[in-house]
Design an enzyme around this catalytic site. Structure first.
Site, PDB file in Angstrom:
ATOM      1  N   LYS A 190       0.851  -1.181   0.000  1.00 44.78           N
ATOM      2  CA  LYS A 190       0.000   0.000   0.000  1.00 44.78           C
ATOM      3  C   LYS A 190       0.891   1.237   0.000  1.00 44.78           C
ATOM      4  O   LYS A 190       1.397   1.661   1.029  1.00 44.78           O
ATOM      5  CB  LYS A 190      -0.931   0.004   1.217  1.00 44.78           C
ATOM      6  CG  LYS A 190      -2.049   1.031   1.097  1.00 44.78           C
ATOM      7  CD  LYS A 190      -2.950   0.724  -0.085  1.00 44.78           C
ATOM      8  CE  LYS A 190      -4.071   1.726  -0.234  1.00 44.78           C
ATOM      9  NZ  LYS A 190      -4.868   1.479  -1.432  1.00 44.78           N
ATOM     10  N   SER A 397      -8.423   0.331  -5.083  1.00 47.32           N
ATOM     11  CA  SER A 397      -8.628   0.685  -3.677  1.00 47.32           C
ATOM     12  C   SER A 397     -10.107   0.995  -3.438  1.00 47.32           C
ATOM     13  O   SER A 397     -10.950   0.123  -3.579  1.00 47.32           O
ATOM     14  CB  SER A 397      -7.712   1.845  -3.286  1.00 47.32           C
ATOM     15  OG  SER A 397      -7.463   1.816  -1.901  1.00 47.32           O
TER      16      SER A 397
END
EC number: 3.1.3.26
Length: 604
Positions: A190, A397
């Site tokens: 991430k 996402s």
């Protein structure tokens, strides 16, 4: 008294006169725009000329005044692909001339346009591509390679040297602004917070972005090799060893069919289509042809129902969408507001005419809370009507979060998706206010952590730890949603999640996507699930694109407010206003869980 009465009457008369002038001007422009937007008369033996230049948005306003006065593009991505579908069925269109003038499209959009070009060519009609003196790079050639013949202008540039990816970092910018950032994340890959705290790629991010770049390169090599009758190895050798930089070299390598200018190509088309020596080439532009009704072109049409195409474009934020891009580094672009999308979904759900919904997502994600609110609205709609997701250039996402509420996920092979992970950020802008703007603060607290989200003091270690716990809880919610939607164990989702981005074809292979294809494929699936036969339904675009009058009123209001502030504000206030766009966007990042992928992936 008479003087005042005369003065007031004079002022009133002047205002009425000005109003009438504006009214007549508006009516004149409306009439002019309407006349320009009338469907053209298409003659037999016509050539559809498609000039692709600059960016092509997902959707444009149908308002002719917006196109005439605001320089809005005359067509969107689906208008382009649908025009090619019409041209394939239209007996009056005998060829398409694709004139490429530095189009600016991401790779998934390029793939969608190229698929439409290949489908047109399958109709047996001639497809010619040229760049004349504009030159070609890999992205332009990717489109051109779908044609029967590809030409470039003499002495034009031809870039064929592989791909590179750029990633921006803003730590030094924040240092200059005296803004400190503390980032926590769930998922080793991430990387959305990296630009704020690093100056180079982390190893995990370098790995995933290199895999993305390699996937684009592989798709390009395979596509070009098949189109030109070459081996993948030969095409790769041209890019890695020979470094083609001129159109003449591209002709010798077998990538181009010749060097011709526009006049030579026009004469070639006339000969191929059997024109007489004195006849002019019958052209129709894409802007004109987009207004030709489907039935007139030979496509079946009906009125048994509607499929709502709901566009979800931009960074996900609470509140209303903001269509005009924000010119702020790392935070700019369009804003996709939860209220706006939820209202569009409710309109589609409550309409008896709408039989199915296609959610067209082009979003890197954003606020996790706003993503969840959108997810709930999509789920409510899916309980009553089929909902199909069509992924555009990026649906990652938060963009993937909302996808999990749909019945079916359709992605382009080159879509950027996944990035199943969450970040959180705590910002300290105290230095910016004190040293750059000249504003100081004194804080009073009722508890040790009351000022945790003030953004004016450095966060304490315990505050960072608590934010990390919140981020992990949000990540577990994300994993559960994906697990339930995709029928995968949570551990398996975590293994392919961790914030890692995937290309569409890989996401399909690992179970994150159901079907590979573009928007037309998603619409066809929605129609099938709704029991609508091809050609029996219409498309309703939501949210409704704003008309010229609405946009003009907003701009005038904003200009008036800005003018008043400039006249009445102190120098310190004006300086604060200059920083306001950045501060407003930074506030969206501060102290809240974000399901957001890397701000921008630029592959050239």
């Amino acid at each position: 008294m008479r003087f005042l009465s005369s003065l007031l009457a004079s002022i009133l008369g002047t205002l009425i006169a000005i109003g009438l002038v504006f009214l007549f001007l508006f009516l004149f422009l409306m009439g002019l725009a309407t006349a320009v937007e009338q469907p053209p008369a298409i003659r037999s033996g016509s050539v559809l000329v498609i000039r692709l230049s600059g960016p092509i948005p997902e959707v444009v306003s149908p308002d002719p005044l917006s196109r005439l006065l605001l320089e809005e593009p005359p067509y969107g991505l689906h208008d382009l692909t649908h025009a090619l579908k019409k041209a394939a069925a239209d007996r009056r269109i005998e060829a398409v001339w694709l004139r490429l003038q530095n189009p600016q499209l991401s790779w998934a959009s390029l793939e969608e346009v190229r698929t439409a070009l290949v489908d047109f060519r399958a109709s047996g009609k001639l497809l010619i591509a040229s760049c004349e003196d504009f030159g070609m790079d890999e992205a332009t050639y990717f489109l051109a390679s779908a044609a029967d013949s590809v030409f470039a202008g003499p002495e034009s540039f031809f870039e064929f040297n592989g791909f590179y990816l750029t990633a921006e970092f803003y730590k030094r910018l924040l240092d200059k602004l005296e803004v400190e950032a503390q980032v926590v994340r769930a998922g080793a890959f991430k990387s959305a917070g990296e630009p704020f705290v690093r100056e180079h790629l982390s190893e995990e991010n370098r790995l995933q972005l290199q895999a993305l770049l390699d996937a684009y390169n592989r798709r390009f090599l395979e596509t070009v090799a098949e189109a030109r009758g070459l081996s993948v190895e030969d095409v790769n050798r041209l890019a890695t060893e020979q470094l083609l930089l001129s159109a003449e070299e591209a002709v010798q390598a077998g990538l181009l069919d010749g060097l011709r200018d526009a006049g030579q190509i026009e004469r070639m088309l006339k000969t191929h289509l059997g024109y007489g020596p004195d006849e002019k080439l019958r052209r129709v532009s894409l802007r004109q042809y987009a207004r030709v009704p489907d039935r007139e072109a030979g496509l079946p049409t009906g009125n048994e129902g509607e499929i709502a195409v709901v566009y979800a474009v931009g960074t996900i934020v609470p509140g209303k969408s903001q269509q005009e891009p924000v010119p702020v580094p790392f935070l700019g672009g369009r804003m996709l507001g939860s209220e706006t999308l939820i209202a569009a979904l409710e309109e589609a759900r409550q309409s008896e005419r709408v039989k199915a919904v296609v959610l067209r997502i082009n979003s890197p994600g954003g606020s996790a809370a706003a993503s969840e609110a959108m997810w709930q609205a999509i789920r409510r709609t899916a309980e009553e009507k089929p909902v199909i997701v069509s992924m555009g250039d990026v649906a990652a996402s938060g963009g993937y979060w909302i996808s999990t509420a749909a019945d079916t996920i359709v992605a382009d092979p080159l879509t950027i998706t996944g990035s199943i992970g969450v970040i959180g950020m705590l910002l300290n802008a105290g230095g910016l206010f004190e040293n750059k703007i000249g504003i100081t603060y004194d804080l009073l607290r009722t508890s040790p952590y009351a000022d945790m989200f003030s953004g004016l003091v450095p966060p304490e270690p315990y505050e960072v730890e608590r934010l990390q716990q919140t981020i992990m809880a949000t990540y577990r919610t994300f994993l559960q949603k994906v697990s339930q939607a995709r029928g995968l164990p949570v551990d398996s989702v975590d293994a392919i999640g961790g914030g890692r981005v995937w290309i569409g074809e890989t996401a399909h292979r690992i179970g994150l996507v159901d079907v590979l294809g573009g928007l037309d494929r998603a619409i066809a699936i929605a129609a099938e699930k709704a029991g609508l036969a091809p050609g029996t339904y219409r498309i309703r675009v939501l949210p409704r694109p704003r008309m010229f009058a609405e946009r003009l009123a907003e701009q005038l209001e904003a200009r008036a407010v800005q003018t008043w502030r400039n006249l009445t504000a102190s120098p310190a206030t004006r300086m604060l206003e200059a920083y306001r766009p950045a501060l407003d966007r930074l506030r969206l990042l501060h102290g809240t869980p974000l399901a957001r992928m890397w701000p921008e992936v630029s592959v050239r």
